[in-house]
Write an enzyme that holds these catalytic residues in place. Sequence first.
Site, PDB file in Angstrom:
ATOM      1  N   SER A 154     -34.946 -17.274   4.147  1.00 40.67           N
ATOM      2  CA  SER A 154     -34.136 -17.426   3.100  1.00 40.67           C
ATOM      3  C   SER A 154     -34.070 -16.197   2.188  1.00 40.67           C
ATOM      4  CB  SER A 154     -33.908 -18.527   2.492  1.00 40.67           C
ATOM      5  OG  SER A 154     -32.718 -19.103   1.733  1.00 40.67           O
ATOM      6  N   ASP A 242     -24.912 -23.110   9.179  1.00 39.26           N
ATOM      7  CA  ASP A 242     -25.440 -22.369   7.937  1.00 39.26           C
ATOM      8  C   ASP A 242     -24.328 -21.194   7.510  1.00 39.26           C
ATOM      9  OD1 ASP A 242     -26.938 -21.137   5.837  1.00 39.26           O
ATOM     10  OD2 ASP A 242     -28.561 -20.403   7.106  1.00 39.26           O
ATOM     11  N   HIS A 272     -29.580 -24.618   7.328  1.00 41.06           N
ATOM     12  CA  HIS A 272     -30.491 -23.745   6.368  1.00 41.06           C
ATOM     13  C   HIS A 272     -31.619 -24.425   5.824  1.00 41.06           C
ATOM     14  CE1 HIS A 272     -30.900 -19.937   4.092  1.00 41.06           C
ATOM     15  NE2 HIS A 272     -31.316 -20.740   3.290  1.00 41.06           N
TER      16      HIS A 272
END
Length: 299
Positions: A154, A242, A272
């Site tokens: 991320s 995502d 995610h």
Amino acid sequence: MSGTGRDSLSPAARALCDAMAAVFPGPGDPAALRAAASASRGGGAEVASVRDAVADGVPVRIYDPAPGAGGGRPLVVFFHGGGWVMCGLDTHDALCRALAVASGAVVVSADYRLAPEHPWPAAPDDALTVLLWARAGAAGLGCDPARLVVAGDSSGGNLAAVTALRAPELVAGQLLFYPPLDASMEQPSVSEFAEGYFHTAAHMAWYWDQYGGDPAHPHVSPLRAPDLAGLPRTLLVLADCDVLRDEGLAYGRRLGEAGVDCGIHLVPGVFHGFLGLPLPAAAAAIGAAGAWVAATAAK
């Protein structure tokens, strides 16, 4: 809810997604988000040696799956996710353990400064500091400095990509797990998965706002970099459901067009953050990423 419907996720992923979304705070309160992230940490694989250190002022945690194994191993410098606002060494301890075991590499996890107290460029500057420290000390860790990989999930994937852009000559590979790469948030997947998949478009927009920096600057938005030629071999691991999926795919395409050896592992039926969850897809993705790290050749 996205127009793709709930069946976009596997049944196991949907159950986890809904359970997590029910207790995870909305955007707007860093303290609440940090408390929720800290509460979610869990155990991990046994690693022969785990120790904390300080890399020129930045706290780090070093995972060595085989102390005394001799030199020549890859070295991974890892940056945790959390929207540049939350998480740290403890929340990503299990992921770093799994990556060390899967790759046979020493993993150095960086506890960089967080926004909004420390906005851009504090985090990427800390990331570069840890990269330089780890490379300088690679031999002492039983690693080959020419086999150094930057990695992150991320927002940590963003930091890994930015670090590779800033010092491509020092990096042999970049391993990017579902990274945010474009602060404009204009890719189709942003609206497609805006709600109903745990990591919402509203969360991502708020994280960008806390982080700061010029959205057009390549050290904020690597997808905006004018030239990606000369970057190291890359593996992008993306979640199919995502908001960040399409910017990852776009970055992979641009890397390929620039002549970079780039692989894209698009994992179906997951959302995610799936790497930290008890899903077969997560174990498989970490195993594949570990094998990729193990195959990283000297630059």
